[in-house]
Design an enzyme around this catalytic site. Structure first.
Site, PDB file in Angstrom:
ATOM      1  N   SER A 459     -36.212 -39.335 -15.514  1.00 30.00           N
ATOM      2  CA  SER A 459     -36.168 -39.114 -14.079  1.00 30.00           C
ATOM      3  C   SER A 459     -35.522 -37.760 -13.847  1.00 30.00           C
ATOM      4  CB  SER A 459     -35.344 -40.208 -13.412  1.00 30.00           C
ATOM      5  OG  SER A 459     -34.978 -39.796 -12.109  1.00 30.00           O
ATOM      6  N   TYR A 472     -27.653 -45.268 -12.865  1.00 32.57           N
ATOM      7  CA  TYR A 472     -29.069 -44.962 -13.044  1.00 32.57           C
ATOM      8  C   TYR A 472     -29.233 -43.614 -13.745  1.00 32.57           C
ATOM      9  CZ  TYR A 472     -33.956 -44.095 -11.849  1.00 32.57           C
ATOM     10  OH  TYR A 472     -35.285 -43.808 -11.915  1.00 32.57           O
TER      11      TYR A 472
END
Lengths: 589, 283
Positions: A459, A472
């Site tokens: 990501s 995350y």
């Protein structure tokens, strides 16, 4: 116990033609369609020792040593004994001997392909050839026209193509010097050739090349001397193929530019293109893929037109028939990726913990071009389930060619609100899921030794710090680094590893994300709000899927997708302090 | 009193008959034109065929002129401005999906229908059409539950995502999944602007004005102005699915009444339509 089919226990016969005696080997059942394999330079029919036995399961496979090579005798004198006309005589003699009343399927590699182009384009073989699979060997006539087209109309790009191929052809010029090549091959070059192949071309030894190499190579020099100058100077103008042709192009070929085949449609009315991330000797390095493509092509020609949906995707030449496994394929980027591979004709294994969503993906994949697609309801964080899956996939569907570790979950909230359970959950899926995938399927790929590719969905959060996403971002940063390390480790085995770093993509990750430190109602509100914001951003997962396919084709290492991800990637390298300021911003939730 | 109610009911059913008749006529037109489509026909030609077929049968005014979309235009790929809805010179090829969409006014009654098909076999579109059945059921069920239109819209959206499709009615003006249709006054001259009949636009505008005052809207959209329970009247409902360059939709009239009985409160005007028959045949 049955004896395994190998070249050693093949049925052999000798075919006399035009003053030479050819050594012909046969494998497989005679009643099946006949596939004739023609080897290249400097080789003998043993170059096919990995391909032939596998093809023999379905076909009547015939191999022969080209005149002057292996156990076939050489013409006397050598000069003038290797012209394409004489090679065509040889082929017809072999074809008549092994399959007198049925046309044969022709497969050629390197010089075997060069001469097969001649067979497939001259009139006197019409009706004797059912199909032709060409790898790494252009028609000298097409090549001649290719050069003269570029000389007649020299644009910068065309000059570049000409020079590029000119440099790659250095060995052709070398082979035209008298005597020296023969001396080299019979002397030091012949001795060190196996080592050179192993080091430069990454070909495992295992009984190849054979001991006849020095004589093969010395005789074979006449293939070039007898044909190249004559054909390139005066290429035939009627060199149209009278059979369907499948062209397999290895993209890492050190001797032939892929641009050579740019205008091939002009010469071949029925052309199927395939590309492969590999070097020149694909019969040695990629036997499984070749067998799959040859089988598919021969079967479709034998059975008339192949029925069912055909792949229409942009990269159908690259992924046709390959096995692709996507985790998290039940929604979002995973589902779009599965569809993109399906459109390119790949076989798809859709893995998701939501069984219904996974089977939906598999079903739609079959509709849009996947020859086969399966749904596997597995939670990637479950080690045992993943091990079982790896076993099942290997035994039932085969070794995965492209692995996409995409499954992931979202977690937002302050570091101090994130409980150890939250941490465990997000790391289990986002990091351990990837580790299990790479460990199990990557190992199968490496053990097969025929290349492959692993894509891990990281990501933009992997390099863009944020106070809202500590857990995350940590998990995704780990995925990014894991990908980079694995890429280094697997580089020697022809397996590429890519980390995809998308920014804000409109998927349902927002509505399933966990927000730490708030009650259920507030969590629901934030999920809705972030889903709305991502919806306004509206970057479609299909574009990420396109980027994934492109990254596999190009073998890219780190691929930021979406402008914000690319911007943050640049900033992380050039203005990291600015990026740290952004990390302090409160998200608008 | 009873006579008044009975009279109203009779008037109502006569009116519904009128709408039913024009909707049947429009679907007949779609089937007739679809049967005449062949490779090489352009969208413009297909639109003209619909227009001529209906004119021959007495249609003089339109809610909107007929549309035809071929190939990936059925999924509105890369549509940015409303002008792109108008028929182009795109040619039909074997296997291509197509959608015919028309809204004729006949005898003062309006219909608005959408018909999806393909030239030859198109398994993807077949699948899309089969999956539209769930949407038809969902919409009716939730309208009967008197759920706010905006929420129903979101539920349809969620079902599409679960099915793996993109919401393509979002591309329509105001992203509408449905809009009200009504009776239209018959005039000798019935002009249209940007493909929409002025009489119908007038009706829609007056509805919008009333609705604005009373808190409802004749457009069923994902926006706040649709955050109200279903408004009695006739709604042309058009869920439109898209999947990688293939689109499919149906469009038909949903009758919403103010009756307290759930079954009477909302029902599809006509169940004898091509897509409904098709679903029944497949079972």
């Amino acid at each position: 116990m049955t004896v395994p089919v190998t070249l050693e226990n093949a049925r052999e016969r000798r075919v006399r033609t035009g003053g030479v005696e050819l050594c012909v080997a046969e494998l497989g059942e005679v009643g099946q369609p006949t596939v004739i394999l023609v080897h290249g330079y400097p080789d003998s029919k043993e170059v096919w020792s990995e391909v032939a036995p596998r093809l023999a399961e379905r076909f009547h496979v015939v191999l022969y040593d080209v005149r002057g090579h292996g156990r076939s005798t050489a013409p006397k004198p050598l000069r003038g004994g290797f012209t394409l006309e004489k090679l065509t005589d040889d082929f017809l003699a072999v074809a008549d001997a092994v399959s007198p009343d049925r046309p044969v399927h022709l497969v050629g590699h390197d010089w075997g392909s060069v001469q097969s182009w001649e067979f497939a384009t001259v009139r006197r073989t019409e009706g004797r050839i059912a199909s032709f699979t060409s790898m790494s060997g252009p028609s000298l006539d097409h090549f001649g026209h290719w050069i003269s087209n570029r000389l007649k109309r020299p644009t910068p790009r065309r000059i570049g193509q000409l020079l590029g191929q000119g440099v790659k052809s250095w060995y052709v010029y070398a082979l035209h010097t008298p005597v020296l090549p023969e001396l080299a091959w019979r002397g030091p070059l012949g001795k060190s050739w196996p080592r050179i192949l192993e080091r430069v071309e990454k070909i495992p030894g295992a009984g190849y090349p054979t001991s006849s190499l020095p004589t093969d190579a010395a005789h074979g020099a006449w293939l070039y001397r007898d044909n190249v100058r004559a054909r390139l100077r005066r290429p035939r103008t009627d060199a149209y193929a009278h059979t369907p042709v499948q062209l397999i192009t290895p993209l890492g070929d050190a001797f032939l530019s892929e641009r050579l085949y740019d205008e091939l449609e002009l010469w071949v009315p029925q052309l199927t293109r395939r590309t492969l991330a590999a070097k020149h000797w694909i019969p040695r390095s990629r036997p499984d893929q070749l067998v799959a493509w040859i089988t598919e092509f021969v079967t479709s020609v034998e059975g008339g037109r192949p029925d069912g949906v055909t792949a229409t995707g942009k990269y159908a030449d690259r992924f046709g028939g390959q096995l692709v496994l996507v985790t998290g394929a039940g929604s979002g980027i995973g589902r779009a990726t599965a569809y993109a591979f399906a459109e390119a004709g790949a076989r798809v294994v859709a893995v998701d913990r939501d069984a219904e969503a996974a089977s939906r993906t598999a079903e739609m994949s079959r509709l849009i071009g996947a020859p086969a697609a399966w749904a596997e309801p597995v939670d990637v964080s479950d080690e045992q389930a993943m091990e079982k899956l790896a076993e099942k996939v290997a035994t039932e569907y085969g070794v995965v060619d492209v692995l996409v570790n995409n499954a992931g979950i979202g977690l937002s909230g302050s570091f101090f609100d994130t409980t150890p359970e939250d941490w465990k959950k997000v790391l289990d899926v986002n990091l351990w899921g990837v580790i299990h995938g790479c460990r199990l399927f990557g190992k199968q790929m490496a053990e097969r030794g025929q290349g492959g590719h692993i894509v891990n969905t990281a990501s933009a959060a992997a390099y863009q710090p944020s106070k809202a996403l500590p857990a995350y971002s940590t998990s995704k940063a780990a995925v990014l680094m894991l990908s980079e390390c694995l890429r280094a480790e697997l580089a020697g085995q022809g397996i590429g590893v890519t980390a995809i770093c998308p920014g804000f993509v409109n998927t349902n990750i927002t509505s399933t994300a966990h927000f730490a430190g708030v009650d259920a109602e507030e969590e629901k509100r934030r999920q809705k709000k972030s889903a709305r914001l991502y919806g306004l951003r509206n970057y479609p997962p299909e574009k990420v899927a396109d980027a994934i396919l492109r990254a596999v084709v190009r073998g890219e290492a780190v691929v930021p997708v979406t402008p914000e991800a690319r911007g943050a990637y640049l900033m992380s390298r050039f203005t990291p302090r600015a990026l740290r300021r952004i990390a302090r911003l409160e998200p608008p939730l | 009193m009873t006579t008044a109610v009975a009279g109203e009911l009779r008037a109502k059913s006569a009116e519904l008959q009128g709408f039913k008749k024009v909707q049947q006529l429009a679907y007949e037109c779609a089937e007739a034109v679809a049967a005449r489509l062949e490779p090489g026909i352009t969208e413009r030609e297909a639109a003209r065929m619909q227009r001529e077929w209906l004119r021959e049968r007495g249609v003089r005014d339109w809610f909107h002129l007929p549309f035809a979309w071929f190939g990936d235009r059925t999924a509105f790929v890369n549509f940015r401005i409303p002008l792109q809805f108008f028929p182009t010179n795109r040619r039909l090829e074997p296997g291509m999906p197509f959608i015919l969409d028309m809204a004729p006014v006949y005898d003062g009654y309006t219909a608005d229908i959408g018909y999806s098909g393909s030239l030859g076999i198109n398994p993807v579109q077949d699948k899309l059409m089969a999956d539209l059945e769930a949407h038809r059921e969902l919409i009716l069920r939730e309208v009967r539950e008197r759920r706010p239109l905006r929420e129903i819209y979101e539920d349809v959206d969620r079902l599409m995502v679960r099915q793996g499709y993109a919401n393509r009615h979002r591309a329509y003006p105001f992203g509408v999944i449905a809009h009200k249709v009504d009776r239209v006054e018959q005039r000798r001259w019935s002009p249209h602007v940007f493909g929409f009949g002025t009489q119908s636009l007038k009706g829609l505008a007056s509805d919008a004005l009333h609705g604005h005052r009373e808190g409802w809207s004749p457009l069923w959209s994902p926006y706040r102005f649709s955050d109200h329970p279903p408004q009695p009247g006739l709604w042309a409902v058009e869920p439109h699915l898209g999947f990688r360059g293939t689109g499919a939709k149906f469009e038909e009239i949903l009758v919403v009444t103010d009756s307290g009985d759930p079954v009477e409160s909302a029902f599809w005007l006509d169940d004898d339509l091509p897509h409904v028959r098709r679903w029944a045949e497949e079972k």
